[in-house]
Design a protein around this motif. Structure first.
Motif, PDB file in Angstrom:
ATOM      1  N   SER A  20       3.504   8.731 -10.545  1.00 42.14           N
ATOM      2  CA  SER A  20       3.381   8.594  -9.104  1.00 42.14           C
ATOM      3  C   SER A  20       4.163   9.701  -8.419  1.00 42.14           C
ATOM      4  N   ALA A  22       5.464  10.217  -4.544  1.00 37.92           N
ATOM      5  CA  ALA A  22       5.579   9.666  -3.199  1.00 37.92           C
ATOM      6  C   ALA A  22       6.310  10.654  -2.301  1.00 37.92           C
ATOM      7  N   ASP A  72      -3.367   7.128  -2.636  1.00 37.09           N
ATOM      8  CA  ASP A  72      -3.225   5.832  -1.972  1.00 37.09           C
ATOM      9  C   ASP A  72      -2.703   6.118  -0.569  1.00 37.09           C
ATOM     10  N   LYS A  75       0.173   3.865   0.784  1.00 38.71           N
ATOM     11  CA  LYS A  75       1.495   4.077   0.198  1.00 38.71           C
ATOM     12  C   LYS A  75       1.931   5.541   0.259  1.00 38.71           C
ATOM     13  N   THR A  77       0.998   8.020  -1.475  1.00 40.55           N
ATOM     14  CA  THR A  77       1.344   8.316  -2.864  1.00 40.55           C
ATOM     15  C   THR A  77       0.142   8.911  -3.584  1.00 40.55           C
TER      16      THR A  77
END
Length: 124
Positions: A20, A22, A72, A75, A77
């Protein structure tokens, strides 16, 4: 923009991991998010990239068909799904942002912000 890469770990060959990336402080909007990796003693190499708005993607030949990249929006992300992992995929994986055109998605110098990296180890 500050980037946080996570999701690395130890996995057996043919296994899967999802990394991930972010962003804090701002959205990825307007940026390309790239994934790079660096194995011990090797130069940093391009893995994959996605344009946040529009979704254009590009992959290194070495990961084509095994890795996918997704976004996403809720999010903020970006995910790198890594399947059928091989020992040669072992490396520290970094995410980065920049504004390259599609043909230059794999140009390291065009990414200005980098995360701290997450280690992926694939055992045989």
């Amino acid at each position: 923009v500050q980037l946080q890469a996570s999701g690395g770990g130890l996995v057996q060959a043919e296994g899967s991991l999802r990394l991930s990336c972010a962003a804090s402080e701002r959205s990825f909007s307007g940026y390309v998010v790239g994934w790079y990796r660096q194995a011990p003693g090797q130069e940093r190499e391009f893995v994959a990239a996605v344009r946040w708005s529009g979704g254009n993607t590009k992959f290194a030949d070495s990961v084509m068909g095994r890795f996918t990249i997704s976004r996403d929006y809720a999010k903020n992300t970006v995910y790198l799904q890594m399947n059928s992992l091989k020992p040669e995929d072992t490396a520290v994986y970094y995410c980065a942002t920049g504004r390259p055109i599609y043909s230059a998605f794999d140009q390291t110098a065009l990414y200005g912000a980098w995360g701290q990296g997450t280690l992926v180890t694939v055992s045989s």
